[in-house]
Design a protein around this motif. Structure first.
Motif: not given
Length: 898
Positions: A263, A266-267, A283
């Protein structure tokens, strides 16, 4: 009135004696011996014991309730709640015996302790036989079966186990209304599952067990599925808060930490409700890998049990209702951005004090958690109002005829000095959790509320808290503070002395304050007690002056000056001769000759700011008593004690400057602590020897965080306000457990707490009184409570035909499948359970985790939220009409992840 357990509150007390008495085996043993005290009780006892019972059969348990907690597309937590089938098994096996016990109890032939005795052992018999098989099944590979919408099996790659309590076991009475609260735990069994493949967005799965004991379904949708691995402030964030974070991570018990590396980077999205528009994108980033405290005895102790990611959405400033969405995991609980976020925290927490008021009815006009007026009068007593004076150490003030210090329980002196003189005007103050007494400790409530008001008067207004006094032209926060001061003004004697402690001869026997008939006696008016009162009465007078009401200020100014004069006169040194035990002879209490220096300075400071008189100025400007007051602030992490020096009046410049320097110095230390800790709370440095000293409210962030608030007001630097706002986030859900620390705030909040008034209402509603703030953490596992969860041990009782039990419920992965002793179990959990997850939800067994106090937990939080309010804030009218939830199923916090 709900007929709940009528326990002698050894279980609810806070002393070591009370905690020791709460041991199940000892309690039951005492109860058994007491059976012989009455032939009627013995006959009734024997009649109940003569009723036939059935053999407990764990294989006959009915279906339990399954709750599915998705953490992300690959990790699920399944919680098995077997309370209903376990109560059915108790009724099946012991129902006839319990019916007779209920009947004899209702007829007055069986005493309350004996009645509890039957329920305690009936429940213990079933728990001992049934929980170990449940654990074994939960640990068994293949016991849980997961299938997709087509019926195809979903294979698992890993499986872990945990068990935890969600309160003490409530057993419905068999021939009476209500239930008995037993000293056994209501246990939830958890299994942690890692899937071989991630769930698809929109996929529905079915969960069942091989024996049909549990079943349920989950429709996994990233847009709507709440993941408890995503932790947010569940109430909300100030729109102008410069730092807004959510956190992602989870401890998976025997599986260790949840993998989150995928993660990182990750956006994520912040979604506006109800239109679903994306209001912010960011993010996920690594905040901290697992952190450890180095304990000299046990070595490295984990703090959280997880790697923590942060989701920074500080750029979101538009007011509204939102939630976060993290692809591959799910969404967060909803939260507010705007003035109402801190407003709701202030409103609910401060009204928690109103709900704890003594001597006033709480009716539907002001709350739906209603109570009739309690303890409307008091009686004259003659006991010492300082708890420290009852010991046999250097501070002990009670001696026998030979001059030797004698250690007493304060209840003994209360009883020995009680009179029948009624004091009709002495009522008020606040209850705590397991007691209806009122005492000098509660002046800290006044200190917190008036600090907030006198430093930030623009934040507060009349009608802001929907109190009975609302509409009188005074800010409600001042009205609430006055409830803890005026009781002592009315108790003041003609000479000006005040004994600031109202106490009974024991802990409460009746949990319902509406009908409690115990007498509460007023303590001796000592010089020390009068001095402490003088400072806070002067502060209230200053608050009334600030409010433009000199007419209300004058009585408290006069009272404060009289109390000061009483304290300064050595001839008023309190002395009392009394007898507890004739064999022991007469005992003498004599107040110390010297007044506590920190209280001298505190009272003189407030009286000088009120009157500007020279006699007070000399002390307030001087160094001797100031040094003692500063030492007290440092030792007790209590900067509000000297908050009058921070008010910007331009007086006492030397002492005010030194106090300012001290506040800023401590605040800067705490800034470093906040940056160090993954969830941005505050504590001692990680490897400091005091790091685990979290008991009695010290583990909650506003205990130390008050330094941030004062540093902000003294310097105007926003970094201190930003730090205080981060502590609010932690308090309201952005913490390792993803759980708000305050009843009634957020989505997942404490449900089972040690609150006698709440216990008396459980048959009407299970939603706890809003605004209560349990201690929760104390840095260590509570030994006796933990051994009620991870090991069920009850001694043999032949008169109950109970053979005893020793059942280890700790995960086999930690025990090697062996049956361990209590000490062996405790050593394991002390080494392995992360510090910020060491919480056992057993109200009267783990008092220092499940109790609260108005002065240690509620008031510091209320003051902090109040100081952080936007000036002129007022609550929406609908908050006043909030209704309590009736069932546990309506409360997401009823079952919480450890």
């Amino acid at each position: 009135m709900a007929e709940v357990i009528e326990r002698k509150l050894r279980f609810a007390g806070t002393s070591p004696v009370a905690l020791t008495a709460s041991l199940l085996a000892a309690a039951l043993s005492v109860l058994g011996l007491l059976c012989a005290s009455s032939s009627m009780a013995l006959n009734a006892y024997g009649q109940a014991m003569a009723m036939p019972v059935e053999k407990v059969d764990a294989t006959k348990l009915g279906q339990g309730a399954l709750t599915i907690f998705p953490l992300d597309a690959t990790h699920l937590v399944l919680a098995g709640d077997f309370h209903a089938p376990l109560t059915a098994e108790v009724a099946r096996c012991f129902g006839k015996r319990l019916e007779v016990a209920d009947q004899r109890f209702s007829a007055g032939e069986l005493e309350a302790w004996a009645h509890r005795f039957f329920y305690n052992y009936a429940v213990a018999s079933v728990m001992a036989e049934c929980h170990l098989p449940i654990r074994n099944r939960f640990e068994k590979a293949g016991y849980f079966r997961l299938s997709d919408g087509e019926g195809a099996a979903l294979p698992l790659s890993a499986q872990g186990y945990w068990v935890n309590a969600v309160g003490e076991f409530r057993m419905p009475r068999q021939a009476m209304a209500g239930h008995n609260i037993t000293p056994l735990a209501e246990l939830i069994h958890f299994v942690y599952l890692r899937l071989e493949r991630p769930l698809k967005d929109g996929e529905t799965i079915r969960v069942s067990t091989e024996d049909g004991a549990l079943e349920g379904t989950l429709c996994y949708e990233e847009a709507t599925t709440v993941t408890r691995a995503l932790k947010v402030n569940q109430v909300g964030y100030a729109a102008d808060a410069p730092r807004k974070y959510a956190y992602f991570g989870m401890w998976l018990a025997t599986l260790g930490e949840m993998p989150v590396d995928a993660y990182i980077g990750r956006d994520f999205e912040v979604v506006r409700e109800p239109d679903g528009e994306v209001a912010f994108r960011g993010r996920a980033a690594l905040r901290a890998s697992e952190q450890y405290h180095l304990n000299k005895k046990r070595g490295k102790i984990p703090l959280h049990g997880e790697t923590v990611l942060e989701l920074d959405f500080s750029g979101l400033t538009a007011p509204g209702r939102y939630h976060l969405r993290l692809p591959g995991a799910g969404r967060s609980w909803s939260f507010t951005v705007g003035d109402d976020a801190l407003g709701e925290a202030f409103y609910v927490t401060t009204r928690g004090l109103f709900h704890q008021r003594s001597g006033i009815a709480k009716m539907a006009e002001h709350t739906q958690w209603t109570f009739e007026r309690d303890h409307p009068v008091s009686w004259r007593g003659g006991f010492a109002p300082n708890e420290r004076h009852y010991g046999d150490g250097p501070e002990g003030c009670i001696r026998d005829s030979n001059g030797k210090r004698v250690k007493l329980r304060h209840f003994e002196m209360v009883k020995a000095t009680a009179t029948d003189e009624v004091l009709p005007d002495v009522y008020g103050g606040w209850w705590d959790a397991g007691d209806f007494d009122r005492r000098t400790y509660h002046f800290r409530v006044v200190e917190c509320l008036l600090t907030a008001y006198l430093l930030c008067p623009e934040n507060f207004s009349d009608g802001q808290l929907d109190l009975p006094e609302s509409g009188n032209g005074i800010a409600d926060v001042v009205d609430e503070a006055a409830w803890g001061v005026d009781v002592w003004r009315r108790a003041q004697n003609e000479a000006g002395g005040v004994g600031c402690w109202l106490e009974a001869t024991s802990h409460p026997v009746e949990p319902n304050p509406d009908i409690d008939q115990q007498r509460y006696y007023l303590a001796l008016p000592t010089r020390e007690s009068s001095l402490e009162y003088a400072g806070y009465a002067a502060d209230l007078a200053r608050a009334y002056q600030q409010s433009g009401r000199p007419d209300l200020a004058q009585p408290f100014r006069t009272s404060a000056e009289r109390a000061w004069a009483f304290a300064q006169d050595e001839r008023n040194r309190a002395e009392r001769v009394f007898t507890v035990n004739p064999k022991q002879g007469e005992l003498t209490f004599r107040e110390p000759a010297a007044l506590p220096g920190h209280l001298v300075y505190r009272a003189a400071l407030s009286l000088y700011l009120l009157t500007k008189e020279e006699a007070y100025r000399e002390i307030a400007e001087g160094e001797v008593y100031f040094r003692l007051a500063m030492r007290y602030v440092s030792e007790h992490w209590r900067p509000f004690f000297l908050s009058p020096l921070a008010e910007g009046h331009g007086l006492l410049k030397f002492n005010a400057r030194e106090f300012r320097e001290k506040v800023v110095q401590e605040a800067d230390k705490l800034l470093r602590s906040q940056d160090e800790l993954a969830y941005r709370n505050v504590n001692w440095p990680l490897n400091h020897g005091y790091f685990q000293f979290m008991g009695w409210g010290a583990g909650l962030p506003f205990h130390k965080g008050a330094f941030f608030l004062l540093a902000w007001r003294l310097t105007g630097q926003e970094k201190y306000r930003a730090a205080a706002l981060l502590l609010a986030d932690w308090m309201l859900g952005a913490n390792p457990m993803g759980r708000s620390m305050t009843c009634g705030l957020g989505s997942v909040y404490p449900v089972r707490v040690l609150s006698l008034p709440m216990w008396s209402r459980e048959s009407q509603y299970v939603d706890p009184i809003p605004g209560l703030v349990p201690y929760t953490f104390n840095g260590r596992n509570h030994y006796r409570a933990a051994m009620s969860v991870f090991r069920i041990e009850v001694e043999k009782r032949s008169d109950q035909k109970f053979d005893g039990c020793n059942v280890t419920l700790l995960p086999s992965a930690w025990t090697g499948g062996r049956d361990l002793s209590s000490q062996e179990c405790y050593d394991i959990i002390e080494d392995r359970i992360p510090l910020w997850r060491r919480f056992v939800n057993m109200e009267s067994r783990a008092v220092n985790q499940n109790e609260f106090s108005v002065w240690e937990t509620i008031a510091p939080a209320a003051a902090a939220y109040g100081m952080l309010l936007q000036p002129g804030w007022t609550p929406p009218p609908e908050w006043k009409r909030r209704q309590p939830k009736k069932t546990l199923a309506e409360l997401p916090g009823a079952i919480f992840l450890p």
